[in-house]
Each structure stands twice: as C-alpha cells, then as structure tokens.
Design a protein around this motif. Structure first.
Motif, PDB file in Angstrom:
ATOM      1  N   GLY A  86      -2.670  -1.717  -5.158  1.00 59.95           N
ATOM      2  CA  GLY A  86      -2.459  -3.046  -4.598  1.00 59.95           C
ATOM      3  C   GLY A  86      -1.580  -3.865  -5.515  1.00 59.95           C
ATOM      4  N   ALA A  87      -0.390  -3.349  -5.788  1.00 59.43           N
ATOM      5  CA  ALA A  87       0.452  -3.861  -6.877  1.00 59.43           C
ATOM      6  C   ALA A  87       1.097  -5.206  -6.591  1.00 59.43           C
ATOM      7  N   GLY A  88       0.973  -5.727  -5.369  1.00 58.53           N
ATOM      8  CA  GLY A  88       1.600  -7.017  -5.068  1.00 58.53           C
ATOM      9  C   GLY A  88       3.109  -6.927  -5.189  1.00 58.53           C
ATOM     10  N   ARG A  89       3.661  -7.665  -6.130  1.00 66.31           N
ATOM     11  CA  ARG A  89       5.101  -7.589  -6.379  1.00 66.31           C
ATOM     12  C   ARG A  89       5.397  -6.914  -7.719  1.00 66.31           C
ATOM     13  N   GLY A  90       4.422  -6.138  -8.214  1.00 67.19           N
ATOM     14  CA  GLY A  90       4.657  -5.328  -9.404  1.00 67.19           C
ATOM     15  C   GLY A  90       4.471  -6.060 -10.715  1.00 67.19           C
ATOM     16  N   VAL A  93       2.097  -3.899 -13.339  1.00 62.52           N
ATOM     17  CA  VAL A  93       2.686  -2.670 -13.863  1.00 62.52           C
ATOM     18  C   VAL A  93       3.879  -2.976 -14.759  1.00 62.52           C
ATOM     19  N   ALA A  94       4.669  -4.000 -14.402  1.00 58.80           N
ATOM     20  CA  ALA A  94       5.796  -4.383 -15.252  1.00 58.80           C
ATOM     21  C   ALA A  94       5.300  -4.920 -16.590  1.00 58.80           C
ATOM     22  N   GLY A  95       4.229  -5.713 -16.557  1.00 59.25           N
ATOM     23  CA  GLY A  95       3.685  -6.255 -17.799  1.00 59.25           C
ATOM     24  C   GLY A  95       3.094  -5.187 -18.693  1.00 59.25           C
ATOM     25  N   VAL A  96       2.454  -4.201 -18.087  1.00 62.40           N
ATOM     26  CA  VAL A  96       1.888  -3.100 -18.877  1.00 62.40           C
ATOM     27  C   VAL A  96       2.995  -2.315 -19.558  1.00 62.40           C
ATOM     28  N   LEU A 120      12.649  -4.941 -10.181  1.00 64.92           N
ATOM     29  CA  LEU A 120      11.505  -4.311 -10.837  1.00 64.92           C
ATOM     30  C   LEU A 120      11.982  -3.209 -11.781  1.00 64.92           C
ATOM     31  N   ASP A 121      11.281  -3.069 -12.895  1.00 67.45           N
ATOM     32  CA  ASP A 121      11.588  -2.028 -13.880  1.00 67.45           C
ATOM     33  C   ASP A 121      11.833  -0.696 -13.169  1.00 67.45           C
ATOM     34  N   PRO A 122      12.972  -0.068 -13.386  1.00 64.45           N
ATOM     35  CA  PRO A 122      13.296   1.173 -12.671  1.00 64.45           C
ATOM     36  C   PRO A 122      12.365   2.335 -12.993  1.00 64.45           C
ATOM     37  N   ARG A 123      11.581   2.200 -14.064  1.00 68.62           N
ATOM     38  CA  ARG A 123      10.634   3.272 -14.382  1.00 68.62           C
ATOM     39  C   ARG A 123       9.459   3.303 -13.413  1.00 68.62           C
ATOM     40  N   VAL A 124       9.253   2.246 -12.646  1.00 69.46           N
ATOM     41  CA  VAL A 124       8.119   2.164 -11.732  1.00 69.46           C
ATOM     42  C   VAL A 124       8.438   2.895 -10.438  1.00 69.46           C
ATOM     43  N   GLU A 125       7.569   3.814 -10.059  1.00 71.87           N
ATOM     44  CA  GLU A 125       7.683   4.513  -8.782  1.00 71.87           C
ATOM     45  C   GLU A 125       6.881   3.721  -7.748  1.00 71.87           C
TER      46      GLU A 125
END
Length: 374
Positions: A86-90, A93-96, A120-125
């Motif tokens: 339920g990542a919302g707008r990420g 995960v970006a903060g982590v 969003l950070d490109p590392r996030v799938e």
C-alpha cells in the motif's frame, strides 16, 4: 448519514446500477476507494487528505531502514528485499532507500494500485501485487485499515445482520450474517447486545496471510490503529476522512473510508496459512526444514514468531526518542543543538500518546507459524 459534498457521477457505482441501490459496506468501500476515479486513485494521493507517520518525519523511514538492516543481518546472504505494501505515492520506500548505507544490497518493491508517481527513485519496482518467494522485510503502514470489509449489527433479537449502505451514506440492516463471516464474528468479535456493531475482519485476515506468505524468510510488519479480542469497541470504528478531518463515512469516492484493524486475528490467519503450507511442504519428498536464526539481544525483531507493540515502543527499540538534547550541547555546538531539538520534536510526534504513538505494530516472522491465540 449524509455528506455535504455533491455526488460525483461515475465514481463509485457501476453505470448499470441505480444510484440509490443498497449494497454491503465491503462492496461499497471497494468501489469508493479503488473503483474508476476512486478516492485512492485521485492525483493528490493519501498525503493530500491525512498525515501518516511517514509524512510526519523522515525519522520514521530511517527507523524502518534500521529494521531492514537487522532483518538482513539475521538472514545473511547477498541481499534482501524491501516490500512496501500500500505504498501510496512511494514516500516510505523512497525514504528507506535514502536512509540505508551506501551500497546496501536491497531490491525495493512498492505495491500499489495507483500509477507510479513521476520522479520516484528508479531503483523502486512498482507492482500491483507483492513479489513471491523473496527474503527480507515486508512493511504495511496503514494498509490493512483500507482493505474493505463488511459491517455487522445485532438486531433487536440479537441476531447479527449485515449493514447495507447507499451511496449517500444511509444505512439499513440486511440479511443475517452466515457462513465464514459468522464464524469469524463468533471467534473474534461476538455481538451479544442489540445495536452492537462489528467490522468483519475476514478479508483483512486473508490479505495479511497472503502478503506474509509471499516472504520465503524474513519479517512482515503491519502498522495500524488496532484492537484485540480483550477490548473490541462495542459500536465499531468505521470512519471517513477528508482534507485532514474526520467526516461521515460516505461511499461516494470523496473521502477515505477506514476502520481499525483486529491485528490479533490477522496474525492468527497468517500463522494458520503458514502451518498449512509447511504441512504440505513436509509431505513433499526430499523436503528439509530451513533453520531459523534467533534474534540478537536488544533487537527490534520479535524474540518469538510474533509480537504486538505500541508504536512508541517499536520506535524506541529502533532508536527513535523524543528526549530533548542536553543543554550543554547548546553552548558547545548551537547548530547541532537546534538540529537535535528539531529531531526530538519530530520523534515526540511519532511516539505521542493519544496520537501516532498509539498505533500498533504487528511484527510477524516468516514463515509465520506458531501463533494462534485463544
């Protein structure tokens, strides 16, 4: 109940259904939150309407990053996964990722129905479902409270009946609760008095068990306002939120619809699913059980298969404290003192009684067997 905002055509109801049709709260909420142009698919996202721990301070994401590091140390190997449910707008995960040490070996997933946000950070799938068979940390911050569920109310004879709702928020009692829903109420939230209400948490149990089951090994964490069997609210917790304030829960797509989570039931469901999977695997020729590492002393990881902690305690174990910096620092390094004072204020908000500190953390190891409360 009525809502002061105009109805929005085409938001929550199928085009071939009358606008005043009665339906259960689960179906109505699903359409209002996740249907075409539903509340959670709107451009502003959740942050446009309410403030979560993620939005309150970067200290929260940093604490989750530390928890991920602990999970990685326990699991060993070349890398781990971080799954943001339920990542919302990420934002989380970006903060982590930003808080982890440079070069930390992690594969990051954001599980969300909304479209991937720009920048969003490109590392996030960005995925619609959690990945299967990964090792690491699955984190669900205020996800389960938005898994739609039905509401039951005991009638004048004490019989639990489904509560039906219209798009304008008006309610009526429908058919008696039967089958699996009735069994869930009997075990987890019995309705004993006329007028008593309960949210039937079975869909959340199933959602949590499925999410935890995606982990081959590691830790799953759910964070939400919650209650347990010892203290269920007698009239339920269904509520609506819009633009930072509580409003009547009206399923027309203009507000969030939420209810507190029976996290003890969720944990038991995940344990039962894991036990069934383990039994099936044990029957497979050549199967051997994987060893379980024990948590190191003073770790935020649960010593057993599961733990339920208030957020203030979970964050304290992860180094988040609202304690003010010593005054001596002000004279020695004024800039450092100001930074420490600001961080202490943010930590105090995250751990405050009567506020964010009252959230409950469910920490459940994967595989998730061994937990089944009475």
């Amino acid at each position: 109940m009525t809502d002061e905002t105009p109805e929005r055509d085409g938001v929550t109801w199928d085009d071939d259904r009358p606008s005043r049709e009665w339906r259960g709260w689960r179906a109505a909420t699903e359409a209002a939150l996740y249907g075409p142009d539903g509340f959670y698919l709107r451009p502003e996202g959740p942050a446009g309407h309410f403030r979560t721990s993620v939005h309150a301070s970067p200290l929260y994401a940093a604490a989750v990053a530390r928890l991920l590091e602990e999970v990685a140390a326990e699991l060993g190997g070349d890398g781990v996964a971080f799954v943001d449910m339920g990542a919302g707008r990420g934002e989380l995960v970006a903060g982590v990722l930003a808080a982890l040490p440079p070069g930390f070996p992690v594969r990051a997933y954001a599980v969300e129905k909304a479209a991937r946000p720009r920048g969003l950070d490109p590392r996030v799938e960005w995925v619609a479902r959690p990945p299967a068979g990964v090792r690491g940390l699955l984190f669900a911050n205020e996800w389960l409270d938005n898994v739609p569920l039905d509401v039951a109310q005991a009638d004048d004879d004490g019989t639990p009946r489904y509560v039906e709702v219209r798009r304008d928020g008006a309610e009526r009692l429908g058919a008696p609760v039967t089958g699996a829903d009735a069994a869930w109420l009997d075990r987890w939230w019995p309705l004993r008095e006329p007028g008593g209400r309960a949210e039937i948490g079975r869909p959340r149990d199933e959602a949590w068990a499925a999410a935890v089951g995606c982990l081959a090994a590691g830790l799953a964490v759910a964070v939400d306002y919650a209650h347990t069997a010892a203290a269920r609210p007698p009239f339920g917790t269904l509520a609506g939120f819009r633009e930072g304030r509580e409003v009547p829960p009206v399923p027309n797509g203009t507000c969030d619809i939420t209810a507190h989570v029976a996290l003890d039931a969720c944990a038991a469901a995940a344990a039962a699913a894991a036990a069934a999977a383990a039994a099936a695997a044990a029957a497979t020729p050549g199967h051997t059980d994987a060893p379980h590492a024990s948590a190191p002393p003073a770790s935020a990881l649960p010593a057993g298969p599961v733990a339920l902690l208030p957020q203030r305690e979970a964050l304290r174990r992860l180094g988040v404290s609202g304690e003010r910096p010593p005054l001596a620092l002000a004279s020695r390094d004024p800039a450092a003192y100001v930074r420490a004072l600001a961080a202490a204020g943010e930590a105090a908000e995250l751990t405050a009684r009567g506020g964010l500190g009252d959230f409950t953390w469910l920490l459940q190891r994967a595989p998730a067997g061994g937990y089944c409360p009475a």
